[in-house]
Design a protein around this motif. Structure first.
Motif, PDB file in Angstrom:
ATOM      1  N   LEU A  30       9.579  86.695  67.102  1.00 16.61           N
ATOM      2  CA  LEU A  30       9.471  87.773  66.114  1.00 16.61           C
ATOM      3  C   LEU A  30       8.012  88.005  65.711  1.00 16.61           C
ATOM      4  N   ARG A  31       7.252  86.920  65.593  1.00 26.57           N
ATOM      5  CA  ARG A  31       5.819  87.062  65.280  1.00 26.57           C
ATOM      6  C   ARG A  31       5.099  87.798  66.408  1.00 26.57           C
ATOM      7  N   ALA A  32       5.448  87.455  67.645  1.00 26.74           N
ATOM      8  CA  ALA A  32       4.833  88.127  68.796  1.00 26.74           C
ATOM      9  C   ALA A  32       5.176  89.617  68.794  1.00 26.74           C
ATOM     10  N   LEU A  33       6.403  89.935  68.438  1.00 33.55           N
ATOM     11  CA  LEU A  33       6.806  91.340  68.352  1.00 33.55           C
ATOM     12  C   LEU A  33       6.012  92.057  67.268  1.00 33.55           C
ATOM     13  N   GLN A  34       5.865  91.401  66.140  1.00 28.50           N
ATOM     14  CA  GLN A  34       5.091  91.995  65.049  1.00 28.50           C
ATOM     15  C   GLN A  34       3.629  92.177  65.462  1.00 28.50           C
ATOM     16  N   ASP A  35       3.068  91.179  66.146  1.00 28.75           N
ATOM     17  CA  ASP A  35       1.682  91.296  66.617  1.00 28.75           C
ATOM     18  C   ASP A  35       1.545  92.445  67.621  1.00 28.75           C
ATOM     19  N   GLY A  36       2.543  92.579  68.494  1.00 30.84           N
ATOM     20  CA  GLY A  36       2.523  93.681  69.459  1.00 30.84           C
ATOM     21  C   GLY A  36       2.568  95.031  68.764  1.00 30.84           C
ATOM     22  N   ASP A  37       3.422  95.132  67.753  1.00 31.32           N
ATOM     23  CA  ASP A  37       3.496  96.381  66.988  1.00 31.32           C
ATOM     24  C   ASP A  37       2.169  96.673  66.290  1.00 31.32           C
ATOM     25  N   ARG A  38       1.586  95.644  65.694  1.00 22.94           N
ATOM     26  CA  ARG A  38       0.301  95.813  65.006  1.00 22.94           C
ATOM     27  C   ARG A  38      -0.781  96.245  66.000  1.00 22.94           C
ATOM     28  N   SER A  39      -0.787  95.621  67.171  1.00 22.53           N
ATOM     29  CA  SER A  39      -1.761  95.962  68.209  1.00 22.53           C
ATOM     30  C   SER A  39      -1.590  97.404  68.666  1.00 22.53           C
ATOM     31  N   GLU A  40      -0.355  97.826  68.819  1.00 19.63           N
ATOM     32  CA  GLU A  40      -0.074  99.202  69.229  1.00 19.63           C
ATOM     33  C   GLU A  40      -0.558 100.193  68.168  1.00 19.63           C
ATOM     34  N   ILE A  41      -0.329  99.889  66.935  1.00 19.30           N
ATOM     35  CA  ILE A  41      -0.783 100.755  65.841  1.00 19.30           C
ATOM     36  C   ILE A  41      -2.305 100.810  65.799  1.00 19.30           C
ATOM     37  N   ASP A  42      -2.941  99.653  65.963  1.00 19.84           N
ATOM     38  CA  ASP A  42      -4.405  99.615  65.963  1.00 19.84           C
ATOM     39  C   ASP A  42      -4.986 100.447  67.105  1.00 19.84           C
ATOM     40  N   ARG A  43      -4.373 100.365  68.304  1.00 21.19           N
ATOM     41  CA  ARG A  43      -4.847 101.173  69.436  1.00 21.19           C
ATOM     42  C   ARG A  43      -4.696 102.660  69.152  1.00 21.19           C
ATOM     43  N   ALA A  44      -3.555 103.021  68.590  1.00 23.82           N
ATOM     44  CA  ALA A  44      -3.328 104.436  68.270  1.00 23.82           C
ATOM     45  C   ALA A  44      -4.352 104.916  67.242  1.00 23.82           C
ATOM     46  N   LEU A  45      -4.607 104.102  66.240  1.00 25.83           N
ATOM     47  CA  LEU A  45      -5.585 104.480  65.222  1.00 25.83           C
ATOM     48  C   LEU A  45      -6.991 104.580  65.800  1.00 25.83           C
ATOM     49  N   SER A  46      -7.322 103.695  66.740  1.00 27.41           N
ATOM     50  CA  SER A  46      -8.665 103.743  67.326  1.00 27.41           C
ATOM     51  C   SER A  46      -8.886 105.038  68.087  1.00 27.41           C
ATOM     52  N   TYR A  47      -7.841 105.636  68.618  1.00 29.81           N
ATOM     53  CA  TYR A  47      -7.980 106.925  69.300  1.00 29.81           C
ATOM     54  C   TYR A  47      -7.902 108.095  68.337  1.00 29.81           C
ATOM     55  N   LEU A  48      -7.164 107.930  67.265  1.00 28.09           N
ATOM     56  CA  LEU A  48      -7.004 109.022  66.314  1.00 28.09           C
ATOM     57  C   LEU A  48      -8.192 109.162  65.364  1.00 28.09           C
ATOM     58  N   GLU A  49      -8.801 108.052  64.968  1.00 26.60           N
ATOM     59  CA  GLU A  49      -9.891 108.109  63.988  1.00 26.60           C
ATOM     60  C   GLU A  49     -11.045 109.012  64.418  1.00 26.60           C
ATOM     61  N   PRO A  50     -11.565 108.912  65.651  1.00 25.15           N
ATOM     62  CA  PRO A  50     -12.649 109.820  66.039  1.00 25.15           C
ATOM     63  C   PRO A  50     -12.224 111.291  66.007  1.00 25.15           C
ATOM     64  N   MET A  51     -10.977 111.539  66.393  1.00 29.80           N
ATOM     65  CA  MET A  51     -10.493 112.930  66.368  1.00 29.80           C
ATOM     66  C   MET A  51     -10.394 113.441  64.943  1.00 29.80           C
ATOM     67  N   LEU A  52      -9.939 112.589  64.039  1.00 25.79           N
ATOM     68  CA  LEU A  52      -9.813 112.989  62.646  1.00 25.79           C
ATOM     69  C   LEU A  52     -11.194 113.213  62.016  1.00 25.79           C
ATOM     70  N   LYS A  53     -12.164 112.343  62.342  1.00 23.53           N
ATOM     71  CA  LYS A  53     -13.518 112.529  61.825  1.00 23.53           C
ATOM     72  C   LYS A  53     -14.126 113.827  62.348  1.00 23.53           C
ATOM     73  N   GLU A  54     -13.892 114.085  63.638  1.00 17.45           N
ATOM     74  CA  GLU A  54     -14.425 115.326  64.235  1.00 17.45           C
ATOM     75  C   GLU A  54     -13.792 116.553  63.590  1.00 17.45           C
ATOM     76  N   ALA A  55     -12.495 116.471  63.354  1.00 16.65           N
ATOM     77  CA  ALA A  55     -11.800 117.592  62.720  1.00 16.65           C
ATOM     78  C   ALA A  55     -12.286 117.790  61.287  1.00 16.65           C
ATOM     79  N   ALA A  56     -12.577 116.691  60.595  1.00 17.62           N
ATOM     80  CA  ALA A  56     -13.077 116.792  59.210  1.00 17.62           C
ATOM     81  C   ALA A  56     -14.466 117.398  59.183  1.00 17.62           C
ATOM     82  N   ASN A  57     -15.283 117.096  60.192  1.00 19.72           N
ATOM     83  CA  ASN A  57     -16.646 117.631  60.241  1.00 19.72           C
ATOM     84  C   ASN A  57     -16.691 119.090  60.698  1.00 19.72           C
ATOM     85  N   ALA A  58     -15.620 119.534  61.357  1.00 17.54           N
ATOM     86  CA  ALA A  58     -15.613 120.904  61.895  1.00 17.54           C
ATOM     87  C   ALA A  58     -15.382 121.939  60.833  1.00 17.54           C
TER      88      ALA A  58
END
Length: 153
Positions: free
Chosen positions: A125-153
């Motif tokens: 269960l801990r491994a599953l939670q870590d996997g979920d956290r890792s997946e969320i972190d990866r998604a955020l790492s791709y979304l953050e630059p797009m959100l910053k760019e959109a905010a600056n536009a």
């Protein structure tokens, strides 16, 4: 034949009028027009070069984005496969633990085996939670630059 003579006279008169018009414009005006034409041609060449550069940059960006999308798709497929496998293992662990608990309740199982099975389930269960956290972190790492760019536009 008189028609030809008449046409020749009309053409000569037209050429005389054109010559007079050019003389009235003067040599400076003709040179000025030639200079303006050269300047317009140069400006047009610069614009064409800018358009070509923009097109090349756009094509490069599109290719980079396509590569990135392909990488993201592969990562998503890999993550999805890992999550399916982990969920399957967790399901099997829960079933195994349930069976061990039943056997223990009936006095047929070893308490140490039940304890180990429960520890394995918790770890899973801990491994599953870590996997979920890792997946969320990866998604955020791709979304953050797009959100910053959109905010600056």
């Amino acid at each position: 034949m008189s028609d030809i003579g008449e046409l020749e006279q009309r053409i000569a008169a037209a050429l005389d009028r054109i010559g007079a018009g050019l003389s009235a414009m003067g040599g400076n005006d003709a040179q000025s027009l030639a200079d303006e034409l050269a300047a317009e041609r140069a400006a047009n060449a610069q614009l064409e070069e800018r358009v070509r550069a923009i097109k090349e940059r756009q094509e490069t960006q599109v290719a980079e984005l396509q590569d990135e999308v392909g990488g993201l798709r592969a990562m998503i497929e890999e993550t999805d496969a890992d999550l399916r496998r982990l969920r399957s293992v967790n399901s099997e662990l829960r079933a195994s633990n349930a069976a061990l608990r039943k056997a223990n309740a009936a006095g047929l199982a070893d308490a140490e085996l039940v304890n180990k099975a429960l520890e394995a389930e918790l770890e899973s269960l801990r491994a599953l939670q870590d996997g979920d956290r890792s997946e969320i972190d990866r998604a955020l790492s791709y979304l953050e630059p797009m959100l910053k760019e959109a905010a600056n536009a």
